[in-house]
Enzyme design. Structure first.
Site, PDB file in Angstrom:
ATOM      1  N   HIS A 167      62.226 105.957 -12.636  1.00  0.00           N
ATOM      2  CA  HIS A 167      63.391 105.077 -12.513  1.00  0.00           C
ATOM      3  C   HIS A 167      64.422 105.379 -13.603  1.00  0.00           C
ATOM      4  CE1 HIS A 167      60.760 102.663  -9.951  1.00  0.00           C
ATOM      5  NE2 HIS A 167      61.790 101.896  -9.646  1.00  0.00           N
ATOM      6  N   ASN A 199      57.194 109.332 -18.762  1.00  0.00           N
ATOM      7  CA  ASN A 199      57.588 108.217 -17.902  1.00  0.00           C
ATOM      8  C   ASN A 199      56.697 106.998 -18.096  1.00  0.00           C
ATOM      9  OD1 ASN A 199      58.870 106.797 -15.727  1.00  0.00           O
ATOM     10  ND2 ASN A 199      57.210 107.429 -14.379  1.00  0.00           N
TER      11      ASN A 199
END
Length: 322
Positions: A167, A199
């Site tokens: 994201h 991440n």
């Protein structure tokens, strides 16, 4: 006077009347209910920090191309109120290339690399309150129907690539509505990110840090995006090299940036800028190690962040008094 001369005069008079009528109609179309009109017959409202030229319409509310590809309750359209766009983009647009407005964030999409140029968010303590109605497990990664099929990324691009769908606008930043969370799962908001060590670890730690800033500032503005930075190779020359994945050749950024501006209760502005390599990072590494001068990110990204705020008007940059 001969009949042919009379006919010619009548035609000339008719032509002149038509020309003047056309110019009057055109002039009227350029001012309509206080809106600035870029082309006759089109209404495009001025947006905060948005120059008036041909690409301005890209920042208007958008409608998905194919509603059949959208998950349930994702909304038949991705419209967002002008007041929310104004709030998110209060301090200016970094760029105007293929801007997309969603209900709770705004992005600019890079059709060549299939990854956003930048994603903008506005956070506050009230907007981040715990909400029992939000269920992230119900969210699905979805190709963005507002993007032409030639330029979309797809879930198949990430399959067996070794990268996470990372994201840019963090799902945890959008807790007011299930629809807001779901919209962060559009693949336009994703970039290929190393999973373990990045991440799921260091980048996640940075996202949590940004959310905690809402305990210090009444408003927090966040701009996030990819970088493709040069590296000196064995021949001594600099090259920009990055991997692409899947049939759509989705670019794998070498680094990611996050620029944050916090606004205090007395309207003072403070900025922090971070750049992280898209690689495993020791979880004990302090976030301060990744702070960089904001202008270095601007040069690398080819963007001007928060251009409505003069740097000498900032109270602090990276924790230091300006």
């Amino acid at each position: 006077m001969s009949n042919s001369c009379k006919s010619l005069l009548r035609l000339s008079a008719t032509g002149l009347i038509g020309w003047f009528a056309g110019k009057y109609y055109e002039r009227q179309n350029w001012v309509n209910d206080g809106r600035q009109v870029l082309l006759p017959g089109t209404n495009v409202r001025s947006m905060p920090g948005l120059p008036i030229f041909g690409t301005v319409s890209a920042a208007s509310p958008i409608v998905p191309v194919d509603n059949n590809t959208v998950g349930s309750d994702m909304g038949s359209k991705l419209s967002v109120s002008e007041s929310r766009i104004s709030q998110i983009m209060k301090y200016g647009f970094p760029g105007l290339d293929h801007v997309r407005s969603y209900d709770d964030y705004v992005l600019s999409y890079d059709r060549r690399n299939r990854v956003a140029h930048w994603v903008f968010e506005h956070l506050s303590k009230d907007r981040l309150k715990a909400n029992d109605n939000i269920d992230r497990s119900k969210c699905e990664f979805t190709p963005d129907p507002s993007i032409h099929p030639f330029f979309r990324s797809d879930n198949s691009d990430y399959k067996r690539s070794g990268y996470d769908r990372g994201h840019l606008a963090a799902a945890g930043n959008h807790r007011l509505d299930q629809k807001h969370v779901q919209q962060t799962f559009y693949l336009t908001n994703m970039a290929p990110q190393v999973g373990l060590g990045f991440n799921r670890d260091s980048w996640n730690k940075l996202e949590k840090y940004v959310r905690k800033l809402t305990n210090i500032y009444k408003d927090v503005y966040v701009c996030t995006g990819p970088l493709y930075l040069p590296k000196v190779e064995t021949d001594g020359k600099k090259y920009v090299r990055y991997e692409v994945i899947g049939a759509n050749h989705v670019a794998v950024p070498t680094h990611f940036y996050k620029i944050v501006v916090g606004e205090t209760a007395d309207s003072k502005l403070e900025m922090e800028a971070f750049v992280m390599p898209n690689a495993p990072i020791n979880n004990d590494t302090p976030l301060k190690n990744f702070q960089v001068p904001p202008e270095s990110v601007e040069r690398a990204a080819g963007l001007l962040f928060f251009d409505k705020v003069a740097r000498n008007k900032l109270n602090k940059i990276n924790g230091k008094k300006v």
